[in-house]
Design a protein around this motif. Structure first.
Motif, PDB file in Angstrom:
ATOM      1  N   UNK A  41     -35.918  18.977 -12.808  1.00  0.00           N
ATOM      2  CA  UNK A  41     -34.485  18.871 -12.569  1.00  0.00           C
ATOM      3  C   UNK A  41     -33.806  18.663 -13.909  1.00  0.00           C
ATOM      4  N   UNK A  42     -32.897  19.564 -14.251  1.00  0.00           N
ATOM      5  CA  UNK A  42     -32.224  19.487 -15.539  1.00  0.00           C
ATOM      6  C   UNK A  42     -30.726  19.673 -15.356  1.00  0.00           C
ATOM      7  N   UNK A  43     -29.967  19.026 -16.218  1.00  0.00           N
ATOM      8  CA  UNK A  43     -28.535  19.280 -16.371  1.00  0.00           C
ATOM      9  C   UNK A  43     -28.298  19.374 -17.868  1.00  0.00           C
ATOM     10  N   UNK A  44     -27.904  20.542 -18.327  1.00  0.00           N
ATOM     11  CA  UNK A  44     -27.770  20.760 -19.765  1.00  0.00           C
ATOM     12  C   UNK A  44     -26.899  19.685 -20.405  1.00  0.00           C
ATOM     13  N   UNK A  45     -27.430  19.050 -21.465  1.00  0.00           N
ATOM     14  CA  UNK A  45     -26.682  18.020 -22.184  1.00  0.00           C
ATOM     15  C   UNK A  45     -26.911  16.622 -21.651  1.00  0.00           C
ATOM     16  N   UNK A  46     -27.549  16.494 -20.478  1.00  0.00           N
ATOM     17  CA  UNK A  46     -27.825  15.171 -19.903  1.00  0.00           C
ATOM     18  C   UNK A  46     -29.199  14.718 -20.385  1.00  0.00           C
ATOM     19  N   UNK A  47     -29.194  13.863 -21.421  1.00  0.00           N
ATOM     20  CA  UNK A  47     -30.452  13.479 -22.053  1.00  0.00           C
ATOM     21  C   UNK A  47     -30.847  12.035 -21.763  1.00  0.00           C
ATOM     22  N   UNK A  48     -29.940  11.260 -21.140  1.00  0.00           N
ATOM     23  CA  UNK A  48     -30.250   9.861 -20.843  1.00  0.00           C
ATOM     24  C   UNK A  48     -30.820   9.746 -19.430  1.00  0.00           C
ATOM     25  N   UNK A  49     -31.842   8.895 -19.294  1.00  0.00           N
ATOM     26  CA  UNK A  49     -32.550   8.781 -18.020  1.00  0.00           C
ATOM     27  C   UNK A  49     -31.631   8.344 -16.885  1.00  0.00           C
ATOM     28  N   UNK A  50     -30.812   7.301 -17.122  1.00  0.00           N
ATOM     29  CA  UNK A  50     -29.943   6.792 -16.056  1.00  0.00           C
ATOM     30  C   UNK A  50     -28.916   7.841 -15.629  1.00  0.00           C
ATOM     31  N   UNK A  51     -28.335   8.539 -16.604  1.00  0.00           N
ATOM     32  CA  UNK A  51     -27.360   9.586 -16.307  1.00  0.00           C
ATOM     33  C   UNK A  51     -27.999  10.691 -15.481  1.00  0.00           C
ATOM     34  N   UNK A  52     -29.173  11.157 -15.914  1.00  0.00           N
ATOM     35  CA  UNK A  52     -29.851  12.251 -15.217  1.00  0.00           C
ATOM     36  C   UNK A  52     -30.247  11.825 -13.802  1.00  0.00           C
ATOM     37  N   UNK A  53     -30.674  10.583 -13.655  1.00  0.00           N
ATOM     38  CA  UNK A  53     -31.075  10.104 -12.331  1.00  0.00           C
ATOM     39  C   UNK A  53     -29.872  10.017 -11.385  1.00  0.00           C
ATOM     40  N   UNK A  54     -28.733   9.564 -11.906  1.00  0.00           N
ATOM     41  CA  UNK A  54     -27.522   9.498 -11.069  1.00  0.00           C
ATOM     42  C   UNK A  54     -27.092  10.899 -10.632  1.00  0.00           C
ATOM     43  N   UNK A  55     -27.145  11.859 -11.556  1.00  0.00           N
ATOM     44  CA  UNK A  55     -26.792  13.230 -11.206  1.00  0.00           C
ATOM     45  C   UNK A  55     -27.770  13.800 -10.182  1.00  0.00           C
ATOM     46  N   UNK A  56     -29.044  13.464 -10.352  1.00  0.00           N
ATOM     47  CA  UNK A  56     -30.057  13.944  -9.410  1.00  0.00           C
ATOM     48  C   UNK A  56     -29.785  13.405  -8.010  1.00  0.00           C
ATOM     49  N   UNK A  57     -29.448  12.135  -7.893  1.00  0.00           N
ATOM     50  CA  UNK A  57     -29.179  11.544  -6.577  1.00  0.00           C
ATOM     51  C   UNK A  57     -27.984  12.226  -5.912  1.00  0.00           C
TER      52      UNK A  57
END
Length: 494
Positions: A41-57
């Motif tokens: 699961x990727x979002x270009x430019x989202x490199x921080x774990x907490x940010x990526x996890x929130x977007x994933x949820x």
């Protein structure tokens, strides 16, 4: 254009595919490409774990709960503010934010849906009964790609190499899809050779990509996951006891998770299955569903298998039906669809559930504005006519699904809806000689004429139109015909 329809009704395979991914921080959209997206699961430019996890949820809830893009945009705004994310592409303007959220939302929705469908299409029972795949272009796309249009209706064997690079979606915003078809629908199509083009990435590397497919999209979503699991199962049989047992335990945990998701999603998957098969019918027989399929939902409606209107809105009942052994229209429809995929015969109630779907498909050909404004007295004769025609013709639907009609006479005599009103109409047809008293089969010319009246659905002249057709064919029975239809005109539902 807002995402509606299939992406608003998730199914278990779609959810399971998304949830097996791992979060992978990235700086650019092409840090990973093609089948690597099956596991990350990727979002270009989202490199921080907490940010990526929130977007994933947020994406997970969009998929599992059928959330709209409007809901996702509100979540996106909150996540950006919470994590202090800056510098993302599209930041600073409403148009930029709308474009970025649309890309994240649609890409994950379409890819997970395609992967879920791939898992369904490659199941052993599906490959046994429907070994060919058909490419379907979405006609609602405002600016269709010419090559995608040219592939519409193409039928190839499921293992044709063309699908490895052309299984949709085939680019950003592509809404094409694939459906499984029986072998008799293959007419000798060959995989098209539309050539290749060269794409130079930001590192200067040259990639050869099929024409009509965007860079990075020339793969079949979910195929690598399906293949990995199959290889793991095979491998577990050849390894030593220690590692083999560990691998089997991992596979068992994965299987258990799939069962848990299936339990949570069963009703939604049933609705998705029904919608998928109705959508497949639209692709093959658009005249059967001229208003399309806008929604398929469940509701607790007593003594009813299904309901619909001509806007393409189908309702499957969750209420128990005593005459069907306490099963509901929802569960019976699911059972019938599953058996049709496995080539198994249907029992009476399951076949009757599909006859009910066919009955409702007939309403799809009628104008709902007329239906809404029709007096209750006219609805009785309209429903009696619809029910009579549906029970004469529903084998057309079963034939398309590869099912044999085993309970035709029982369904003609054992209907659960409007039994007295429709029974009166049926008895009239038998008495005047328009219907065989043993098989209850309508004489073909009468059936054709009544079908035209049913589809025309001109309520203020329906009774007169029926009377004219029957009286012209059986002039000596005119008085009986007119008197019987008049009695039905003044009855309530029964």
């Amino acid at each position: 254009m807002p995402i509606t329809g299939i992406f608003r009704l998730p199914f278990a395979e779609q959810v399971a595919f998304f949830r097996q991914k791992i979060n992978m921080p990235t700086e650019h959209y092409d840090d990973i490409i093609k089948s690597a997206h099956d596991r990350a699961f990727v979002v270009a430019g989202a490199a921080k774990a907490d940010l990526l996890n929130d977007l994933r949820q947020a994406v997970d809830r969009s998929i599992a709960e059928g959330k709209s893009i409007g809901w996702f945009r509100k979540e996106f705004d909150a996540i950006v503010a919470k994590n202090g994310w800056t510098g993302w592409t599209g930041e600073g303007t409403k148009d930029g934010r709308d474009w970025r959220t649309r890309i994240i939302y649609r890409t994950n929705m379409s890819a997970s849906y395609a992967a879920g469908r791939y898992a369904q299409l490659t199941s052993p029972s599906m490959l046994k009964n429907r070994p060919y795949w058909k490419y379907i272009h979405n006609d609602t796309v405002l600016h269709p790609r010419p090559l995608h249009l040219s592939w519409n209706g193409l039928v190839l064997k499921h293992d044709d190499p063309w699908w490895q690079t052309h299984f949709p979606p085939n680019g950003w915003g592509c809404r094409c899809r694939v459906t499984a078809v029986r072998a008799d629908q293959y007419k000798g199509d060959r995989a098209p050779d539309d050539g290749m083009y060269e794409f130079v990435d930001r590192h200067g590397e040259v990639h050869r990509v099929p024409q009509g497919v965007d860079y990075g999209w020339d793969y079949a979503p979910g195929a690598s996951v399906t293949a990995l699991r199959a290889n793991a199962i095979a491998k577990s049989e050849t390894l030593g006891d220690g590692i083999s047992n560990a691998l089997r335990q991992q596979l068992a945990r994965s299987e258990h998770e799939g069962e848990r998701i299936d339990l949570q999603m069963r009703s939604m998957r049933t609705l998705q299955d029904v919608k998928a098969i109705l959508s497949d019918i639209v692709a093959i027989k658009p005249e059967w569903l001229p208003h399309g399929v806008s929604q398929v939902v469940a509701a607790n409606v007593d003594n009813v298998f299904a309901m619909t209107d001509s806007r393409g809105y189908f309702v499957l009942s969750t209420a128990e039906i005593p005459a069907a052994g306490g099963r509901s229209g929802l569960s019976l429809t699911l059972a019938a669809l599953r058996k049709s995929q496995d080539g198994k015969p249907l029992d009476f109630s399951e076949e009757y559930a599909l006859e009910s779907i066919w009955h409702e498909m007939g309403h799809n050909r009628q104008a709902h504005q007329m239906l809404d404004s029709m007096p209750i007295e006219q609805r009785v004769i309209a429903e009696s006519l619809r029910q009579t025609i549906a029970r004469q013709t529903y084998p057309e639907l079963l034939n398309m699904l590869g099912i044999e009609a085993l309970h035709l006479l029982a369904i003609r005599t054992g209907g659960l809806s409007y039994t007295k009103s429709a029974g009166t109409f049926k008895n009239l047809l038998v008495e005047i000689g328009a219907m065989n008293p043993v098989t209850l089969a309508l004489h073909a010319p009468i059936l054709t004429s009544l079908q035209l009246i049913d589809q025309k659905a001109t309520w203020n002249s329906m009774i007169q139109d029926i009377a004219t057709v029957l009286s012209d064919a059986y002039p000596s029975k005119k008085v009986l015909i007119v008197e019987t239809l008049h009695r039905l005109e003044n009855r309530r539902y029964d």
